[in-house]
Design a protein around this motif. Structure first.
Motif, PDB file in Angstrom:
ATOM      1  N   GLY A  72      47.703  44.267  39.901  1.00  0.00           N
ATOM      2  CA  GLY A  72      46.598  43.378  40.215  1.00  0.00           C
ATOM      3  C   GLY A  72      46.871  41.930  39.827  1.00  0.00           C
ATOM      4  O   GLY A  72      47.991  41.551  39.487  1.00  0.00           O
ATOM      5  N   PHE A  73      45.800  41.128  39.865  1.00  0.00           N
ATOM      6  CA  PHE A  73      45.929  39.683  39.655  1.00  0.00           C
ATOM      7  C   PHE A  73      45.091  39.201  38.463  1.00  0.00           C
ATOM      8  O   PHE A  73      44.702  38.043  38.390  1.00  0.00           O
ATOM      9  CB  PHE A  73      45.493  38.944  40.922  1.00  0.00           C
ATOM     10  CG  PHE A  73      46.386  39.194  42.102  1.00  0.00           C
ATOM     11  CD1 PHE A  73      47.411  38.324  42.419  1.00  0.00           C
ATOM     12  CD2 PHE A  73      46.207  40.322  42.892  1.00  0.00           C
ATOM     13  CE1 PHE A  73      48.241  38.561  43.505  1.00  0.00           C
ATOM     14  CE2 PHE A  73      47.030  40.576  43.984  1.00  0.00           C
ATOM     15  CZ  PHE A  73      48.052  39.689  44.284  1.00  0.00           C
ATOM     16  N   GLY A  74      44.820  40.124  37.536  1.00  0.00           N
ATOM     17  CA  GLY A  74      43.959  39.784  36.403  1.00  0.00           C
ATOM     18  C   GLY A  74      44.460  38.632  35.552  1.00  0.00           C
ATOM     19  O   GLY A  74      43.670  37.891  34.959  1.00  0.00           O
ATOM     20  N   ARG A  75      45.787  38.426  35.510  1.00  0.00           N
ATOM     21  CA  ARG A  75      46.334  37.364  34.662  1.00  0.00           C
ATOM     22  C   ARG A  75      46.020  35.967  35.193  1.00  0.00           C
ATOM     23  O   ARG A  75      46.241  34.985  34.476  1.00  0.00           O
ATOM     24  CB  ARG A  75      47.848  37.533  34.537  1.00  0.00           C
ATOM     25  CG  ARG A  75      48.244  38.675  33.607  1.00  0.00           C
ATOM     26  CD  ARG A  75      49.742  38.811  33.495  1.00  0.00           C
ATOM     27  NE  ARG A  75      50.118  39.788  32.483  1.00  0.00           N
ATOM     28  CZ  ARG A  75      51.362  40.171  32.233  1.00  0.00           C
ATOM     29  NH1 ARG A  75      52.361  39.655  32.945  1.00  0.00           N
ATOM     30  NH2 ARG A  75      51.630  41.062  31.307  1.00  0.00           N
ATOM     31  N   ILE A  76      45.505  35.863  36.416  1.00  0.00           N
ATOM     32  CA  ILE A  76      45.112  34.549  36.940  1.00  0.00           C
ATOM     33  C   ILE A  76      44.052  33.914  36.050  1.00  0.00           C
ATOM     34  O   ILE A  76      43.986  32.688  35.907  1.00  0.00           O
ATOM     35  CB  ILE A  76      44.616  34.672  38.398  1.00  0.00           C
ATOM     36  CG1 ILE A  76      45.803  34.950  39.331  1.00  0.00           C
ATOM     37  CG2 ILE A  76      43.893  33.402  38.849  1.00  0.00           C
ATOM     38  CD1 ILE A  76      45.434  35.135  40.780  1.00  0.00           C
ATOM     39  N   GLU A  77      43.227  34.747  35.408  1.00  0.00           N
ATOM     40  CA  GLU A  77      42.202  34.223  34.495  1.00  0.00           C
ATOM     41  C   GLU A  77      42.833  33.384  33.384  1.00  0.00           C
ATOM     42  O   GLU A  77      42.262  32.401  32.921  1.00  0.00           O
ATOM     43  CB  GLU A  77      41.390  35.365  33.882  1.00  0.00           C
ATOM     44  CG  GLU A  77      40.292  35.888  34.791  1.00  0.00           C
ATOM     45  CD  GLU A  77      39.267  36.697  34.017  1.00  0.00           C
ATOM     46  OE1 GLU A  77      39.052  36.409  32.825  1.00  0.00           O
ATOM     47  OE2 GLU A  77      38.680  37.597  34.620  1.00  0.00           O
ATOM     48  N   TYR A  78      44.006  33.796  32.933  1.00  0.00           N
ATOM     49  CA  TYR A  78      44.671  33.066  31.862  1.00  0.00           C
ATOM     50  C   TYR A  78      45.136  31.693  32.351  1.00  0.00           C
ATOM     51  O   TYR A  78      45.094  30.709  31.595  1.00  0.00           O
ATOM     52  CB  TYR A  78      45.859  33.869  31.333  1.00  0.00           C
ATOM     53  CG  TYR A  78      45.478  35.240  30.824  1.00  0.00           C
ATOM     54  CD1 TYR A  78      44.334  35.432  30.064  1.00  0.00           C
ATOM     55  CD2 TYR A  78      46.253  36.359  31.121  1.00  0.00           C
ATOM     56  CE1 TYR A  78      43.969  36.684  29.606  1.00  0.00           C
ATOM     57  CE2 TYR A  78      45.897  37.620  30.660  1.00  0.00           C
ATOM     58  CZ  TYR A  78      44.765  37.778  29.912  1.00  0.00           C
ATOM     59  OH  TYR A  78      44.405  39.023  29.465  1.00  0.00           O
ATOM     60  N   PHE A  79      45.561  31.616  33.614  1.00  0.00           N
ATOM     61  CA  PHE A  79      45.960  30.320  34.173  1.00  0.00           C
ATOM     62  C   PHE A  79      44.746  29.390  34.267  1.00  0.00           C
ATOM     63  O   PHE A  79      44.866  28.184  34.038  1.00  0.00           O
ATOM     64  CB  PHE A  79      46.604  30.504  35.550  1.00  0.00           C
ATOM     65  CG  PHE A  79      47.979  31.114  35.503  1.00  0.00           C
ATOM     66  CD1 PHE A  79      49.065  30.366  35.081  1.00  0.00           C
ATOM     67  CD2 PHE A  79      48.184  32.433  35.850  1.00  0.00           C
ATOM     68  CE1 PHE A  79      50.335  30.918  35.025  1.00  0.00           C
ATOM     69  CE2 PHE A  79      49.449  33.004  35.802  1.00  0.00           C
ATOM     70  CZ  PHE A  79      50.521  32.242  35.384  1.00  0.00           C
ATOM     71  N   SER A  80      43.582  29.947  34.624  1.00  0.00           N
ATOM     72  CA  SER A  80      42.346  29.138  34.668  1.00  0.00           C
ATOM     73  C   SER A  80      42.050  28.553  33.296  1.00  0.00           C
ATOM     74  O   SER A  80      41.715  27.370  33.167  1.00  0.00           O
ATOM     75  CB  SER A  80      41.163  30.006  35.123  1.00  0.00           C
ATOM     76  OG  SER A  80      41.403  30.580  36.375  1.00  0.00           O
ATOM     77  N   ALA A  81      42.172  29.395  32.267  1.00  0.00           N
ATOM     78  CA  ALA A  81      41.908  28.930  30.903  1.00  0.00           C
ATOM     79  C   ALA A  81      42.901  27.851  30.492  1.00  0.00           C
ATOM     80  O   ALA A  81      42.537  26.888  29.806  1.00  0.00           O
ATOM     81  CB  ALA A  81      41.975  30.110  29.932  1.00  0.00           C
ATOM     82  N   ILE A  82      44.157  27.985  30.910  1.00  0.00           N
ATOM     83  CA  ILE A  82      45.173  26.988  30.580  1.00  0.00           C
ATOM     84  C   ILE A  82      44.841  25.648  31.222  1.00  0.00           C
ATOM     85  O   ILE A  82      44.937  24.583  30.581  1.00  0.00           O
ATOM     86  CB  ILE A  82      46.569  27.470  31.039  1.00  0.00           C
ATOM     87  CG1 ILE A  82      47.044  28.614  30.147  1.00  0.00           C
ATOM     88  CG2 ILE A  82      47.586  26.329  31.001  1.00  0.00           C
ATOM     89  CD1 ILE A  82      48.307  29.294  30.627  1.00  0.00           C
ATOM     90  N   ILE A  83      44.415  25.666  32.494  1.00  0.00           N
ATOM     91  CA  ILE A  83      44.069  24.421  33.194  1.00  0.00           C
ATOM     92  C   ILE A  83      42.913  23.713  32.490  1.00  0.00           C
ATOM     93  O   ILE A  83      42.956  22.492  32.253  1.00  0.00           O
ATOM     94  CB  ILE A  83      43.707  24.713  34.667  1.00  0.00           C
ATOM     95  CG1 ILE A  83      44.950  25.198  35.429  1.00  0.00           C
ATOM     96  CG2 ILE A  83      43.143  23.460  35.338  1.00  0.00           C
ATOM     97  CD1 ILE A  83      44.640  25.715  36.824  1.00  0.00           C
TER      98      ILE A  83
END
Length: 367
Positions: A72-83
């Motif tokens: 899946g793509f759940g780790r995209i949330e971590y990229f949002s937090a980084i931005i």
């Protein structure tokens, strides 16, 4: 309402609050012919960006797995937090630069009743909004929401600091604007770095919390037939998907059918309760009055007597194949693992002089 929907709902509240605050400031600014207030209203619209990023990231993370991304793509949330954390960090750096300028070139503030009302309203709204969003982020374990809420709180603190320093300047003629601004900016920069650390650590692979590890170990240990839980490893593919493995000790008298049923129960429980796709391995404990059981006891006693060894498990001996292996977890202070293995092997070898001895070094992946 599931976790993703709750995150999106909270983010929409952030957007609506910032848009309403921007509308209020713009209306007051136009009526009062104040360019500064109008520009501050535009700034509020940009503050809604972090909530937009959170929504986009959450929606993207909900995409179904595909062939290239089976987890899946759940780790995209971590990229949002980084931005969002980078936005906070840049805001802190910009504020620090401006504050240092004010230290060397202080200016006397001029506030009207209108501007004071706008500032006070902005502080209250940002404090309430920031606390709400940050609290929801902590409840939902969303780094993006936590960062977004912190962003709003820092806006309120900066505005409040400006108001306090203005009051001090008007009453006593002392300019604290630059000094207070610089101090707050340093705090924001520090917080921005800490915000970055959490999602980056998740992407890199962080250790399992001791509390969560003990919870899993206790739950698995409660199953009938389990006599020890070892080698717990978890890989995080987003807040809702985890891949893991562990080993359990069972008596060597259990049948393959019974072991299959036991491991299936454990893996099903781990998925239903924690969303963990868990692989369960098995270590056999030698039982009865035989050579293997006696040898197991001697090997375990020999190894556990070493102060440099935290745990011993996974004993296996095959008389037919003349092979003995055992797993150890050395203390973190051990630097030369090869030397330790060589020493332990030499101590065990006399117990099975005609067998090959393998000492396997495991590591602790728990905090």
């Amino acid at each position: 309402m599931d976790r993703s929907q709750d995150i999106i709902r909270t983010s929409w509240i952030g957007i609506i609050a910032n848009v309403l605050l921007a509308g209020f400031k713009a209306a007051v600014g136009i009526l009062a012919s104040s360019v500064a207030i109008v520009m501050d209203a535009v700034n509020n619209l940009s503050d809604a960006l972090s909530s937009v990023i959170t929504i986009v990231g959450t929606k993207l993370s909900q995409r179904a797995p595909d062939r290239k991304h089976p987890f899946g793509f759940g780790r995209i949330e971590y990229f949002s937090a980084i931005i969002i954390a980078v936005i906070v960090l840049l805001a802190g750096i910009t504020s620090l630069i401006e504050s240092v300028k004010k230290i060397f070139d202080p200016t006397e503030p001029s506030y009207t009743t209108t501007t004071l009302v706008v500032i006070i309203v902005a502080i209250v709204v940002k404090l309430v909004l920031g606390q709400y969003v940050k609290r929801k982020g902590q409840q939902l374990k969303s780094d993006a929401l936590i960062a977004s809420g912190s962003d709003a709180l820092f806006d309120a603190v900066i505005t409040l600091t400006t108001l306090v320093s203005a009051g001090v300047m008007l009453l006593w003629g002392v300019s604290l604007d630059g000094i207070l601004g610089a101090l707050i900016s340093v705090v924001i920069i520090k917080a921005g770095i800490e915000m970055l650390a959490s999602p980056i650590n998740e992407l890199l692979g962080t250790s399992i919390s001791e509390e969560f590890a003990k919870q899993i170990q206790k739950e698995v240990s409660n199953y009938e037939g389990v006599h020890g839980v070892y080698d717990l490893i978890l890989h995080n593919y987003g807040p809702d998907v985890k891949i893991g493995s562990l080993h359990i000790n069972v008596y060597d008298t259990m049948t393959a059918h019974d072991i299959h049923g036991l491991t299936r129960k454990i893996s099903t429980c781990m998925f239903e309760k924690y969303g963990i796709i868990m692989t369960v391995g098995v270590y056999a404990i030698a039982t009865g009055d035989n050579k293997r059981a006696e040898l197991q006891t001697k090997v375990m006693q020999t190894l556990t007597a070493h102060k440099d060894i935290v745990q011993v498990h996974g004993f296996y001996y095959s008389e037919k194949h003349k092979y003995l292996s055992v797993d150890i977890i050395p203390d973190i202070s051990v630097r030369d693992e090869d030397a330790l293995v060589s020493q332990l092997t030499s101590e065990i070898q006399p117990l099975v002089p005609d067998a090959k001895v393998i000492v396997v070094v495991d590591h602790n992946y728990i905090e």
